[in-house]
Scaffold this motif. Structure first.
Motif, mmCIF file in Angstrom:
data_model
loop_
_atom_site.group_PDB
_atom_site.id
_atom_site.type_symbol
_atom_site.label_atom_id
_atom_site.label_comp_id
_atom_site.label_asym_id
_atom_site.label_seq_id
_atom_site.Cartn_x
_atom_site.Cartn_y
_atom_site.Cartn_z
ATOM 1 N N PRO A 67 2.212 10.481 59.789
ATOM 2 C CA PRO A 67 1.150 10.345 60.792
ATOM 3 C C PRO A 67 0.160 9.225 60.453
ATOM 4 N N TRP A 68 -0.184 9.078 59.173
ATOM 5 C CA TRP A 68 -1.105 8.010 58.779
ATOM 6 C C TRP A 68 -0.499 6.638 59.057
ATOM 7 N N VAL A 104 -0.711 5.897 62.754
ATOM 8 C CA VAL A 104 -2.075 5.569 63.164
ATOM 9 C C VAL A 104 -2.432 4.141 62.743
ATOM 10 N N ARG A 164 -0.517 1.544 64.723
ATOM 11 C CA ARG A 164 -1.056 1.361 66.071
ATOM 12 C C ARG A 164 -2.305 0.491 66.051
ATOM 13 N N ASP A 219 1.079 7.170 69.542
ATOM 14 C CA ASP A 219 -0.131 7.936 69.834
ATOM 15 C C ASP A 219 0.214 9.390 70.155
ATOM 16 N N ASP A 229 2.106 11.043 66.621
ATOM 17 C CA ASP A 229 1.398 11.225 65.352
ATOM 18 C C ASP A 229 0.657 12.553 65.326
ATOM 19 N N GLY A 230 0.032 12.902 66.419
ATOM 20 C CA GLY A 230 -0.676 14.177 66.491
ATOM 21 C C GLY A 230 0.261 15.367 66.521
ATOM 22 N N ASP A 232 -2.720 17.752 59.678
ATOM 23 C CA ASP A 232 -3.837 17.151 60.400
ATOM 24 C C ASP A 232 -5.148 17.483 59.685
ATOM 25 N N ARG A 260 -7.779 12.714 62.345
ATOM 26 C CA ARG A 260 -8.195 12.750 63.745
ATOM 27 C C ARG A 260 -9.185 11.631 64.054
ATOM 28 N N ASP A 294 -7.326 8.350 64.072
ATOM 29 C CA ASP A 294 -6.522 8.261 65.286
ATOM 30 C C ASP A 294 -7.377 7.793 66.458
ATOM 31 N N THR A 295 -8.554 8.360 66.586
ATOM 32 C CA THR A 295 -9.458 7.966 67.657
ATOM 33 C C THR A 295 -9.874 6.505 67.517
ATOM 34 N N ASP A 315 -6.883 4.245 68.363
ATOM 35 C CA ASP A 315 -6.680 4.200 69.814
ATOM 36 C C ASP A 315 -7.694 3.279 70.470
#
Length: 81
Positions: free
Chosen positions: A8-9, A12, A15, A46, A49-50, A59, A64, A67-68, A71
């Motif tokens: 997930p990292w 992120v 992205r 996007d 990953d979550g 998580d 989180r 990620d925000t 994005d």
């Protein structure tokens, strides 16, 4: 750190890096298809990953927030194009 935490990292951070790549690609005259493919890859990362972070129970508040921010950075780069 286990691989389930890294995935997930990596998505992120990848992205976040794709935003400037879109800007650079647009300025270098890359085709619309190539740029659209980058946006599609970012959109899929996007989503997943979550999903993966929750499924693997990796998580965290830091993930989180990152990620925000990723994005926001990505879409600020892409929106004006």
């Amino acid at each position: 750190m286990q691989i389930k935490q890294w995935i997930p990292w990596t998505m992120v951070l990848g992205r976040a890096a794709l935003g400037p790549i879109v800007v650079l690609g647009e300025r270098c005259g890359w085709s619309g298809s190539a740029l659209a493919a980058i946006v599609l890859i970012a959109l899929l990362s996007d989503i997943f990953d979550g999903v993966l972070a929750r499924r693997w129970e990796t998580d965290t508040a830091a993930l989180r927030l990152s990620d925000t921010l990723a994005d926001t950075a990505f879409y600020l780069c892409v929106a004006p194009r």
